[in-house]
Write a protein that holds these residues in place. Structure first.
Motif, PDB file in Angstrom:
ATOM      1  N   ALA A 276       0.823  -1.206   0.000  1.00 56.77           N
ATOM      2  CA  ALA A 276       0.000   0.000   0.000  1.00 56.77           C
ATOM      3  C   ALA A 276       0.860   1.262   0.000  1.00 56.77           C
ATOM      4  N   GLU A 277       1.909   1.290   0.811  1.00 51.09           N
ATOM      5  CA  GLU A 277       2.771   2.473   0.851  1.00 51.09           C
ATOM      6  C   GLU A 277       3.482   2.677  -0.486  1.00 51.09           C
ATOM      7  N   LEU A 278       3.963   1.601  -1.104  1.00 50.43           N
ATOM      8  CA  LEU A 278       4.616   1.729  -2.404  1.00 50.43           C
ATOM      9  C   LEU A 278       3.620   2.149  -3.482  1.00 50.43           C
ATOM     10  N   GLU A 279       2.396   1.677  -3.383  1.00 51.15           N
ATOM     11  CA  GLU A 279       1.374   2.049  -4.352  1.00 51.15           C
ATOM     12  C   GLU A 279       1.067   3.544  -4.275  1.00 51.15           C
ATOM     13  N   MET A 280       0.883   4.069  -3.070  1.00 57.71           N
ATOM     14  CA  MET A 280       0.571   5.486  -2.926  1.00 57.71           C
ATOM     15  C   MET A 280       1.767   6.356  -3.275  1.00 57.71           C
ATOM     16  N   ALA A 281       2.974   5.865  -3.007  1.00 59.62           N
ATOM     17  CA  ALA A 281       4.176   6.647  -3.324  1.00 59.62           C
ATOM     18  C   ALA A 281       4.413   6.773  -4.816  1.00 59.62           C
ATOM     19  N   THR A 282       3.765   5.958  -5.612  1.00 63.44           N
ATOM     20  CA  THR A 282       3.953   5.988  -7.064  1.00 63.44           C
ATOM     21  C   THR A 282       2.676   6.377  -7.800  1.00 63.44           C
ATOM     22  N   GLY A 283       1.802   7.131  -7.143  1.00 59.86           N
ATOM     23  CA  GLY A 283       0.635   7.673  -7.822  1.00 59.86           C
ATOM     24  C   GLY A 283      -0.667   6.958  -7.563  1.00 59.86           C
TER      25      GLY A 283
ATOM     26  N   ALA B 139      11.816  -0.024 -14.372  1.00 59.34           N
ATOM     27  CA  ALA B 139      11.959   1.397 -14.651  1.00 59.34           C
ATOM     28  C   ALA B 139      10.738   1.937 -15.386  1.00 59.34           C
ATOM     29  N   SER B 140      10.205   3.052 -14.898  1.00 59.91           N
ATOM     30  CA  SER B 140       9.093   3.756 -15.519  1.00 59.91           C
ATOM     31  C   SER B 140       9.090   5.164 -14.948  1.00 59.91           C
ATOM     32  N   PRO B 141       8.321   6.080 -15.518  1.00 61.23           N
ATOM     33  CA  PRO B 141       8.259   7.427 -14.942  1.00 61.23           C
ATOM     34  C   PRO B 141       7.799   7.449 -13.502  1.00 61.23           C
ATOM     35  N   ARG B 142       7.047   6.448 -13.062  1.00 61.34           N
ATOM     36  CA  ARG B 142       6.568   6.422 -11.683  1.00 61.34           C
ATOM     37  C   ARG B 142       7.628   5.927 -10.700  1.00 61.34           C
ATOM     38  N   THR B 143       8.598   5.185 -11.210  1.00 64.77           N
ATOM     39  CA  THR B 143       9.571   4.531 -10.314  1.00 64.77           C
ATOM     40  C   THR B 143      10.977   5.059 -10.532  1.00 64.77           C
ATOM     41  N   VAL B 144      11.115   6.260 -11.073  1.00 68.22           N
ATOM     42  CA  VAL B 144      12.443   6.770 -11.378  1.00 68.22           C
ATOM     43  C   VAL B 144      13.238   7.071 -10.111  1.00 68.22           C
ATOM     44  N   ASP B 145      12.561   7.456  -9.017  1.00 63.10           N
ATOM     45  CA  ASP B 145      13.250   7.785  -7.767  1.00 63.10           C
ATOM     46  C   ASP B 145      13.365   6.528  -6.911  1.00 63.10           C
ATOM     47  N   THR B 146      14.286   5.643  -7.274  1.00 52.55           N
ATOM     48  CA  THR B 146      14.418   4.372  -6.557  1.00 52.55           C
ATOM     49  C   THR B 146      14.944   4.563  -5.139  1.00 52.55           C
TER      50      THR B 146
ATOM     51  N   ARG C 289      14.202   6.952  -3.034  1.00 58.25           N
ATOM     52  CA  ARG C 289      13.059   7.277  -2.177  1.00 58.25           C
ATOM     53  C   ARG C 289      12.223   6.033  -1.906  1.00 58.25           C
ATOM     54  N   LEU C 290      12.024   5.196  -2.936  1.00 56.36           N
ATOM     55  CA  LEU C 290      11.249   3.979  -2.742  1.00 56.36           C
ATOM     56  C   LEU C 290      11.950   3.023  -1.793  1.00 56.36           C
TER      57      LEU C 290
ATOM     58  N   THR D 129      14.012   3.845   0.686  1.00 56.91           N
ATOM     59  CA  THR D 129      13.868   4.395   2.041  1.00 56.91           C
ATOM     60  C   THR D 129      12.474   4.145   2.584  1.00 56.91           C
ATOM     61  N   LEU D 130      11.462   4.323   1.721  1.00 56.34           N
ATOM     62  CA  LEU D 130      10.079   4.095   2.149  1.00 56.34           C
ATOM     63  C   LEU D 130       9.848   2.636   2.496  1.00 56.34           C
ATOM     64  N   ALA D 131      10.365   1.715   1.671  1.00 52.30           N
ATOM     65  CA  ALA D 131      10.163   0.295   1.935  1.00 52.30           C
ATOM     66  C   ALA D 131      10.833  -0.115   3.238  1.00 52.30           C
ATOM     67  N   ALA D 132      12.042   0.382   3.485  1.00 52.86           N
ATOM     68  CA  ALA D 132      12.743   0.028   4.730  1.00 52.86           C
ATOM     69  C   ALA D 132      12.013   0.570   5.946  1.00 52.86           C
ATOM     70  N   ALA D 133      11.408   1.766   5.822  1.00 54.79           N
ATOM     71  CA  ALA D 133      10.699   2.352   6.955  1.00 54.79           C
ATOM     72  C   ALA D 133       9.360   1.677   7.198  1.00 54.79           C
ATOM     73  N   THR D 134       8.765   1.097   6.186  1.00 53.11           N
ATOM     74  CA  THR D 134       7.448   0.482   6.321  1.00 53.11           C
ATOM     75  C   THR D 134       7.525  -0.955   6.806  1.00 53.11           C
ATOM     76  N   ALA D 135       8.564  -1.686   6.434  1.00 51.13           N
ATOM     77  CA  ALA D 135       8.674  -3.097   6.816  1.00 51.13           C
ATOM     78  C   ALA D 135       8.963  -3.229   8.315  1.00 51.13           C
ATOM     79  N   PRO D 136       8.619  -4.370   8.937  1.00 49.38           N
ATOM     80  CA  PRO D 136       8.947  -4.594  10.351  1.00 49.38           C
ATOM     81  C   PRO D 136      10.455  -4.543  10.592  1.00 49.38           C
ATOM     82  N   ALA D 137      10.824  -4.274  11.842  1.00 50.92           N
ATOM     83  CA  ALA D 137      12.228  -4.061  12.165  1.00 50.92           C
ATOM     84  C   ALA D 137      13.073  -5.314  11.942  1.00 50.92           C
ATOM     85  N   HIS D 138      12.484  -6.510  12.065  1.00 52.11           N
ATOM     86  CA  HIS D 138      13.256  -7.738  11.930  1.00 52.11           C
ATOM     87  C   HIS D 138      13.337  -8.246  10.501  1.00 52.11           C
ATOM     88  N   VAL D 139      12.769  -7.487   9.545  1.00 53.88           N
ATOM     89  CA  VAL D 139      12.758  -7.911   8.150  1.00 53.88           C
ATOM     90  C   VAL D 139      13.749  -7.053   7.364  1.00 53.88           C
TER      91      VAL D 139
END
Length: 878
Positions: free
Chosen positions: A603-610, A752-759, A761-762, A764-774
Motif C-alpha cells: 500500500a505504501e509503495l502504491e501510494m508513493a507511485t501515484g 523502470a518507468s516514470p513512476r519509479t524513477v526515484d528508486t 526514495r522507494l 527508504t520508504l520500503a525500509a521504513a514500512t517493513a517490520p524491524a526484523h525484516v
C-alpha cells in the motif's frame, strides 16, 4: 445546502454552461472556463478554383520524426527527400504491378518509419529501415486516393470517387529469420500473424451532393474529412463510432486545398488567394456552429510552398517553405499563431431550467466565479415560471419578462440602472472548497461575484416560480473577453425581514399589484437592504458550520493537510505534493491495520507511485472475497483494472493507479523463494506438509537457462551433490540457517518507468514500512516479472502493454534482453546514423509582466552541443 438550509444549483462544466447551445462562445479546456469565441470575420479572399483543385490533387509532402521531409517533384517525376545536407536526394519507388501512372496521388509517413504511397488505386508500403521488402495493398472496387497516418499504426485511406473510407493495418513479415518449409512439421498457411490488409468502414459514407477532398488525423486518433460543394461553402465531417458526422461549414471558404489537426479540438485549412496560397491559415474549432468563422488567432504563412501540410502525425502541423521556385521546398516551418488574438464582441448561452420542485419558489441569490478584464462584462438575465417551457429570448416579440443582472464595466455601461454584482473577498461561498476559477482573485476584476436576484422596475422585485432560466450575455472589445468558471443559484429566499422582524414590516402586495411597474415598496426595499448584510454573514456562518470539513482528508484544503496529518502521526514528507499526502491520509484508517504486513508495504509503495484511494463498490458473491492487503480485480466505470484491497464491506476501499497495481513493482517475500532453492537442493516437492513447500503448486522450475533442471538424470546429479542423505551435519545446519534467513527477507523488484524513477526514495520508504526484523532489498528489474522472480516458461507476464524494444546501447544492453540494432529510417537517407546532439535552449526573463509593458528576455545561458557554437537565437511566441 448552506447554513440557512438553502439549496444550491450549479453549472460549472462545458455541458452545464452550454446546456442549450451557445453562440459566439468558446470553451477553454485548460482553464475550464467559458469565454467569447476567438473569431475573425469570414475570409475575404479571391479563391481560385482551378489553382485549389490542382493543389488538392498534388501528393502531400511528408515529414519523419528526425526532421527530414520528402515531396513529389512533378516536373522530374521523382520522389525527393531533404533535411540533411545541401540539396535533395531521390527516393526510389519500385515499378507498379500491373503498370500504371508513375505519379502517386498521396504520400504519408506512418509509425516506425514506414512510407505509404497511394498510386494507381493501391497503397505501397516502403520500410525506410529495410526490415522487409516493399508491399502493395489493394482491394477490388476501392481506389486509394488520399492517405493519413493513424496513431496506432497503419493509415486511413479515402476513395474520393466512391466517397468511402478504409483503414490499412499490419506490416509485411521480416525478410530474414524464416525457416524453410519442411515436411516433418506443420506450418501455417500465412506465416505473418499481422499481414497488411485493407478494411472498409461499411457505415462511413458521404452524401452524393458533396465532393470529398481531404482527410486529416490527430495524435489522439480523431479523424476529420473536408468536402467541397457546388456553389456553397466547404463542409467538415468527423468520424464518430464508425460513421461520418457533419460538423460545420467553413463560412466564406469554398475551395480549401489542405487540412491538418491543430491539437485535438481544432483543425487548420489552407486556401488560395488568386493563383497562390492565402497569407494565413484558417483555424476552426471542431465544435463550432453550423456556419463556422475562423478563430481569432492569426496563423501567418511565411513563403509557403505550393502544396499542403506535411502528412505526418503532429500536435502542430508543418508546411514546406518555398525557395525562389514555388515548386521546390527548402525547409519546413511550423504553423504558429501571432501573439495577439481577436475575440467576438458578444456571445450568449442559455442555462436551465433549474427546478425548485414546487410552484411559487422565490429565488434568492446568484454567485458567479468569473474573470472580467477591463472592457468586458457579463449580463445575466433571469426568468422564473411554473410551467418550465423554454422562453423566448429577451427583446424578442412576445418574450416574457427577463430580469437583467450586471457584472463588469462593459455590461454596466449598457444598462446602468440594473442590479450589479458585487465582488467578494472569499474566492468561493462554498466553505473550505477550492475555487473553480483558475486565476488569482483581483478586486472587481476576478474572483467571486454575487447579486440578489431581483426584477427591476416592479413594485415587488422578487423573482418567483418553480423553474428558473438564465441567459448569459458576454461582452468584450475584441481584445479582451470575460471568462466564466461557474455560476450558482441559491434558493429559497432567506429574508431577515420575514424571519426576525415583526409582521408589520412584511410585504402586503401580491398578485398583479406586486408585479405592476413602479417604484419598490418600502417592505421590498427593506428586504433587499437587509440582504446586503445577510450575504457575507451567511458565508461566515457556513464556514463555522462546515469546519468539520477540515478533518476530512477527502475534502480538506491543501494547507490543512499537514495539520490534519499531525493529529494521527503522519508527517508531511519533504517535497511531497498535497495530492499524495491526501491519499495517505484517506488510506490511513486502513493501512494502520496492515502495518507490518506485506499488504501494508504494498500500500505504501502504491501510494508513493501515484496510487489513489477509491471508495465504494460491491463484492461479487460468485467469486472469492479478497482479503485486505491482497491484489484483486476491480471494475471502475466499465473498465477492469488491478487494485490493492484495503477494506471489504461497507465501504469497500481499494488503491489503484500506482506502480504496484500496474505491475511495475513486485514484492517477493523470501520464503516464497524456498521452493526455487528446494528444487536445487533436492527436497521432496510432493510433500504438502513439508515446511519448504507449504502446499504450493506441484510443478518445478523449468525456465530454459542456467537454472534448468529437467529429466531424471539431471535431477539425480543434483541430488547427489545436495541431497540431505549425503550432507554432513554442518552442511545440513548451513542449509537450515539459509532457509531461516529467507523467512526474514523481502525483495522489492522495480521496473523502470516514470513512476519509479526515484528508486532511492522507494528504498527508504520500503525500509521504513517493513517490520524491524525484516531485511528489505530493492533491486531494479530488467525483464517482465511475476511467477517468483521471473516467468518460468519464458512468457512475458508484464501486466501493462508490452514495452517497445529499445535501441542497442554500449555497456548497457545485454544479449537477448529485447534491445535491437536499429537504423534511423529517415526519409533523407543521408541522415541515417548518429546525429549531433541538439543545443540546450534557456530563456531567462520575468515570470509575470503587466499587460502592455515591455520586458527583456535573455538566451545567454543557452549551450551548444560539444564542438559547436550557437550562431543565432530564434524566438517564437507560443
Amino acid at each position: 445546502m448552506d447554513a440557512n438550509g438553502l439549496r444550491v444549483w450549479q453549472a460549472a462544466d462545458r455541458a452545464g454552461l452550454r446546456a442549450h447551445g451557445a453562440r459566439r462562445l468558446g470553451w477553454d479546456a485548460e482553464g475550464r472556463t467559458l469565454r467569447l469565441a476567438r473569431q475573425q470575420a469570414a475570409p475575404l479572399i479571391a479563391e481560385d478554383a482551378d489553382f485549389a483543385r490542382a493543389m488538392a490533387l498534388r501528393p502531400s509532402p511528408v515529414r519523419d520524426a528526425g526532421g527530414s521531409f520528402a515531396w513529389w517533384d512533378g516536373a522530374a517525376g521523382v520522389l525527393r527527400a531533404a533535411g540533411f545536407g545541401a540539396g535533395s536526394t531521390p527516393i526510389a519507388l519500385p515499378p507498379d504491378s500491373p503498370p500504371g501512372l508513375p505519379q502517386p496521388t498521396d504520400l504519408a509517413c506512418g509509425a516506425e518509419e514506414i512510407l505509404y504511397v497511394a498510386r494507381n488505386g493501391a497503397v505501397l508500403l516502403l520500410d525506410r529501415r529495410e526490415r522487409w521488402a516493399p508491399a502493395r495493398v489493394a482491394r477490388a472496387g476501392f481506389s486509394a486516393d488520399r492517405l493519413v497516418p493513424a496513431p496506432d499504426g497503419g493509415v486511413w485511406v479515402l476513395d474520393r470517387t466512391a466517397r468511402r473510407l478504409a483503414r490499412i493495418e499490419g506490416v509485411p513479415l521480416r525478410i530474414g529469420g524464416l525457416l524453410g518449409d519442411e515436411a516433418e512439421r506443420f506450418n501455417p498457411v500465412e506465416p505473418n500473424p499481422d499481414p497488411p490488409r485493407l478494411r472498409l468502414l461499411q457505415e462511413a459514407r458521404l452524401p452524393v451532393e458533396v465532393e470529398p477532398k481531404l482527410i486529416a488525423a490527430s495524435v489522439g486518433g480523431r479523424l476529420a474529412l473536408l468536402a467541397w460543394r457546388a456553389d456553397a461553402d466547404a463542409l467538415v465531417f468527423t468520424l464518430e463510432d464508425g460513421r461520418l458526422v457533419r460538423r460545420f461549414a467553413l463560412a466564406g471558404l469554398r475551395f480549401p486545398y489542405a487540412l491538418a489537426f491543430l491539437g485535438e479540438d481544432r483543425i487548420a485549412v489552407l486556401a488560395s488567394d488568386g493563383a497562390r496560397p492565402a497569407a494565413q491559415a484558417f483555424v476552426y474549432e471542431l465544435d463550432a456552429a453550423e456556419e463556422a468563422l475562423p478563430l481569432g488567432e492569426i496563423h501567418p504563412l511565411v513563403a509557403p510552398w505550393h502544396g499542403g501540410f506535411c502528412n505526418a502525425l503532429a500536435a502542430v502541423p508543418d508546411y514546406p517553405v518555398a525557395t525562389g521556385a514555388p515548386d521546390t521546398p527548402r525547409g519546413l516551418r511550423r504553423l504558429r499563431a501571432l501573439s495577439g488574438a481577436t475575440y467576438a464582441r458578444t456571445g450568449w448561452t442559455l442555462l436551465g431550467p433549474f427546478d425548485a420542485g414546487r410552484p411559487g419558489h422565490v429565488w434568492h441569490r446568484l454567485f458567479l466565479e468569473a474573470s472580467l478584464p477591463r472592457g468586458s462584462g457579463v449580463r445575466v438575465w433571469a426568468h422564473a415560471d411554473d410551467d418550465g417551457t423554454r422562453p423566448l429570448a429577451p427583446a424578442q416579440p412576445g418574450a416574457p419578462p427577463w430580469a437583467p443582472h450586471l457584472f463588469g464595466e462593459a455590461a454596466v455601461a449598457r444598462r446602468p440602472q440594473a442590479p450589479r454584482g458585487a465582488w467578494c473577498v472569499e474566492p468561493t461561498e462554498m466553505p473550505f472548497a477550492a475555487p473553480l476559477l483558475p486565476c488569482p482573485a483581483e478586486p472587481d476584476r476576478a474572483g467571486l461575484f454575487t447579486v440578489l436576484l431581483q426584477q427591476e422596475g416592479r413594485r415587488v422585485r422578487r423573482i418567483a416560480g418553480r423553474y428558473l432560466w438564465l441567459r448569459l450575455d458576454l461582452f468584450g472589445d475584441s481584445l479582451a473577453t470575460p471568462e466564466i468558471a461557474a455560476i450558482r443559484v441559491h434558493g429559497e429566499r432567506f429574508a431577515w425581514r420575514d424571519r426576525y422582524l415583526p409582521a408589520l414590516y412584511r410585504e402586503t402586495l401580491a398578485g398583479r399589484d406586486a408585479v405592476a411597474a413602479g417604484g419598490a415598496t418600502p417592505p421590498d426595499f427593506l428586504d433587499r437592504f437587509l440582504g446586503l448584510f445577510e450575504g457575507p454573514l451567511t458565508q461566515l456562518e457556513d464556514r463555522i458550520v462546515g469546519a468539520w470539513r477540515l478533518t476530512d482528508a477527502a475534502g480538506a484544503p491543501d494547507p490543512a493537510l499537514p495539520w490534519l496529518g499531525r493529529w494521527i502521526g503522519i508527517a508531511e514528507e519533504r517535497g511531497e505534493p498535497p495530492q499524495r499526502l491526501r491519499q495517505r491520509l484517506r488510506a490511513a484508517p486502513y493501512t494502520a491495520r496492515l502495518h507490518g504486513t506485506l499488504g501494508g508495504l504494498l500500500a505504501e509503495l502504491e501510494m508513493a507511485t501515484g496510487g489513489v484511494v477509491v471508495e465504494g463498490g460491491r463484492v461479487d458473491p460468485a467469486r472469492g472475497v479478497p482479503r485486505p492487503g491482497h491484489l484483486a480485480l476491480a471494475e471502475l466505470e466499465g473498465r477492469t483494472l488491478r487494485s490493492l484491497v484495503l477494506a471489504v464491506g461497507d465501504p469497500t476501499v481499494v488503491l489503484a493507479g500506482g506502480a504496484v497495481t500496474r505491475g511495475e513493482i513486485v514484492v517477493v517475500e523470501g520464503f516464497r523463494l524456498r521452493r526455487t532453492f528446494a528444487t536445487i537442493l533436492g527436497a521432496d516437492l510432493e510433500e504438502e506438509d513439508d515446511p519448504l513447500t507449504l502446499g504450493l503448486a506441484p510443478s518445478g522450475n523449468s525456465f530454459v537457462g542456467d537454472t534448468l533442471i529437467l529429466g531424471d538424470d539431471a535431477r539425480r546429479e543434483v541430488q547427489a551433490l545436495f541431497s540431505a542423505e549425503l550432507q554432513s551435519a554442518g552442511e545440513r545446519a548451513a542449509v537450515e540457517a539459509f532457509f531461516r534467513r529467507l523467512a526474514h527477507r523481502v525483495l522489492v523488484l522495480v521496473r523502470a518507468s516514470p513512476r519509479t524513477v526515484d528508486t532511492q526514495r522507494l528504498a527508504t520508504l520500503a525500509a521504513a514500512t517493513a517490520p524491524a526484523h525484516v531485511e528489505v532489498n530493492l533491486l531494479p528489474a530488467s525483464r517482465p516479472l511475476m511467477v517468483g522472480a521471473a516467468s518460468l516458461v519464458g512468457v512475458d507476464s508484464f501486466l501493462t502493454p508490452k514495452p517497445q524494444p529499445g535501441r542497442v546501447r554500449l555497456d548497457a544492453t545485454r544479449l537477448g534482453e529485447g534491445d535491437q540494432v536499429q537504423g534511423e529510417g529517415r526519409l533523407d537517407a543521408r541522415g541515417d546514423g548518429p546525429v549531433s546532439p541538439a543545443p540546450v535552449a534557456v530563456a531567462d526573463g520575468p515570470a509575470e509582466v503587466w499587460s502592455g509593458t515591455g520586458f527583456l528576455l535573455s538566451a545567454a545561458r543557452s549551450e551548444a552541443a560539444p564542438g559547436r557554437r550557437i550562431a543565432r537565437n530564434i524566438w517564437t511566441w507560443t
